[in-house]
Design a protein around this motif. Structure first.
Motif, PDB file in Angstrom:
ATOM      1  N   GLN A 282       0.642  -1.273  -0.038  1.00 11.75           N
ATOM      2  CA  GLN A 282       0.037   0.052  -0.056  1.00 11.75           C
ATOM      3  C   GLN A 282       0.944   1.218  -0.037  1.00 11.75           C
ATOM      4  O   GLN A 282       2.060   1.211   0.475  1.00 11.75           O
ATOM      5  CB  GLN A 282      -0.840  -0.187   1.182  1.00 11.75           C
ATOM      6  N   PRO A 311      -8.828   8.567  -2.186  1.00 11.92           N
ATOM      7  CA  PRO A 311      -9.398   7.119  -2.014  1.00 11.92           C
ATOM      8  C   PRO A 311     -10.283   6.826  -3.223  1.00 11.92           C
ATOM      9  O   PRO A 311     -10.753   7.519  -4.179  1.00 11.92           O
ATOM     10  CB  PRO A 311     -10.278   7.392  -0.761  1.00 11.92           C
ATOM     11  N   ASP A 363      -7.617  -0.403  -4.736  1.00 10.98           N
ATOM     12  CA  ASP A 363      -6.920   0.251  -3.667  1.00 10.98           C
ATOM     13  C   ASP A 363      -7.272   1.652  -3.888  1.00 10.98           C
ATOM     14  O   ASP A 363      -8.405   2.269  -4.311  1.00 10.98           O
ATOM     15  CB  ASP A 363      -5.373  -0.300  -3.944  1.00 10.98           C
ATOM     16  N   ASP A 364      -6.179   2.570  -4.080  1.00  9.08           N
ATOM     17  CA  ASP A 364      -6.364   4.219  -3.934  1.00  9.08           C
ATOM     18  C   ASP A 364      -6.787   4.555  -5.400  1.00  9.08           C
ATOM     19  O   ASP A 364      -6.376   3.869  -6.483  1.00  9.08           O
ATOM     20  CB  ASP A 364      -5.171   4.719  -3.728  1.00  9.08           C
TER      21      ASP A 364
END
Length: 512
Positions: A282, A311, A363-364
């Motif tokens: 991450q 996000p 994810d992001d």
């Protein structure tokens, strides 16, 4: 990818519009000192809500079931025409690749069109073409998908073909090595010969310093050159198993019909592996703003793009993704957006400008602004003007009228999207492949409606900070800085022409 490139992964609003409605016409709105909603937007809201509710009530229920081998099947009925769309989504993309074999997910996508133990190479595609159908495939960071749209009477045959290559793909060096040359040529055409794509690749690598989203979907050339048959087989055996896939069938079908077809085709494919949880490195909290500059003689129009780490719909706090979606629309989503009105209409310094949010990710996500100069304006002037609007929206927030107008565009985009089988299947497939559920997709309009001005303001303040950003400059030869970069002499932009509405830089996610 085997056919024309399709963009994906942009904001949910932009995705809905791009997949199901014509591009926005570039008509100049009237100038205004303060950003306002288009005339009549607020008054149109009740009618928009009523239209959306009516469309929702008329739409047949979406149903789902799971086969014994773990394959989830989703049925999206659409009885307006006797056609059907089949999409199989594997929950694996380039961000799931082992270190050192970047590009293997995209490479295997190409190889899936080779022969199987049952069908010779080209037989599947020939069957689709013979009935006037369409087919394609695409790879992203988070998923790989294949689809066909055919007359409904051919659906069972297509399901049989697709189930067969899930299990029986035959890969030999005679098949693999020539196709490796094909993907290397694809990289030459799409990345190595395109300065804008090279810049986006460099921006992504700077933005994602630890996460595999910093590695291009198509792969790094030095690693692509070494991809082997063994690499492809290992990836296929691990990830191409029914329990790691979602099958979407949209069209003139019933649940019972699809269930019977699925049992007869995909139901016979054994569960070959357990890929395990999708655990990835991450990204740490960003500490400093970064810049990337690419100067190239092939650049015909300078541009600047700034990308923030934000996000996604999957990993943000409740309401953040929806707020970012609406923020992108208000800031740079079209001819009524703040950026367009400020840079194109009022100041007349930009040929193109905008913003978008790329939130459909495991994810992001990413939030981007971009701009290109017009007339005698320099790229530096455009950048400062874009930054001024970003700083203003982060400092002062948005208005109720702006938020309502953005929500109204969402309502309309969703109605348009339901007119297209493929775009509907894509919407659900992308969500189900990135940690969301059918219920999440169904509830998205309600979540958008619930967003408040305070939530949009909070998202802007929290995430549009310089330390979370990477700014990329694309400069022509001879320009040593953005202060020297202008629209090239003799170009329409130099004469003051405004470019098309969809002139955003290609995302670093090549989404092949």
């Amino acid at each position: 990818m085997r056919f024309p490139i399709r963009r994906a992964g942009v904001s949910a609003i932009a995705l809905a519009i791009a997949l199901s409605a014509p591009a926005l016409a570039q008509s100049a709105p009237q100038s205004a000192a303060q950003p306002t909603a288009p005339a009549g937007a607020a008054a149109a809201s009740p009618a928009g809500e009523a239209a959306a509710a009516k469309a929702e009530a008329l739409r047949p229920a979406i149903e789902s079931f799971t086969l014994d081998n773990g394959l989830q099947v989703v049925v999206l009925p659409d009885h307006r025409a006797p056609i059907a769309t089949q999409m199989i989504w594997y929950k694996v993309g380039s961000a799931d690749e082992p270190k050192g074999v970047s590009g293997i997910a995209h490479f295997l996508e190409h190889l899936m069109f080779k022969g199987t133990k049952t069908h010779a190479q080209g037989e599947f595609s020939a069957a689709v073409a013979a009935i006037g159908g369409e087919e394609n495939a695409f790879t992203s960071y988070d998923y790989t998908a294949y689809y066909q749209q055919v007359p409904v009477e051919a659906l069972k045959e297509m399901m049989g073909f697709e189930a067969d290559r899930m299990e029986n793909l035959v890969l030999t060096d005679e098949v693999v090595l020539p196709e490796r040359d094909v993907i290397l040529e694809e990289r030459r055409m799409r990345i190595d010969n395109e300065p804008g794509a090279q810049l986006s690749e460099a921006v992504d690598a700077a933005l994602f310093q630890n996460h595999p989203y910093g590695t291009p979907v198509i792969g790094w050339r030095n690693e692509m050159e070494k991809l082997s048959r063994q690499d492809a087989i290992a990836f296929y055996d691990r990830f191409y198993t029914p329990n790691n896939a979602t099958l979407l069938i949209a069209g003139d079908v019933t649940l019972d019909q699809v269930k019977a077809y699925a049992e007869e085709t995909f139901g016979k494919v054994p569960r070959r592996a357990d890929p395990g949880p999708r655990v990835r490195p991450q990204e740490p909290e960003p500490l400093a703003a970064r810049t990337v500059t690419l100067t190239d003689a092939r650049v015909t129009q300078p541009s600047v793009q700034t990308t923030w780490l934000v996000p996604s719909d999957n990993d943000g706090q409740p309401g953040e993704s929806e707020a970012l979606d609406l923020l992108a629309d208000i800031l740079g989503g079209g001819t009524t957006s703040r950026l367009y009105r400020a840079l194109v209409v009022d100041q007349g310094i930009a040929a193109g400008t905008g913003a978008y949010y790329q939130g459909t990710a495991l994810d992001d996500g990413q939030f981007m602004t971009y701009g290109t100069p017009r007339g005698d304006a320099t790229l530096d002037q455009v950048e400062k003007a874009v930054n001024a609007e970003v700083e203003r929206i982060a400092r002062d927030g948005v208005t109720e009228a702006e938020l309502e107008a953005a929500k109204n565009r969402v309502r309309k985009a969703l109605i348009y999207q339901r007119d297209n089988q493929t775009s509907m299947a894509r919407r659900y497939g992308a969500a189900l492949s990135t940690g969301r559920t059918i219920e999440d997709v169904e509830a998205w309009p309600q979540r958008i409606e619930a967003v408040t001005v305070a939530e949009v303001d909070a998202a802007a303040k929290k995430y549009l900070q310089p330390k979370r950003s990477v700014t990329g400059y694309l400069l022509p030869a001879g320009a040593e800085s953005s202060a020297e970069a202008k629209a090239p002499a003799g170009s329409p932009e130099a004469a003051g022409a405004v470019g098309p509405a969809d002139g955003a830089p290609v995302p670093g996610d090549t989404r092949s």
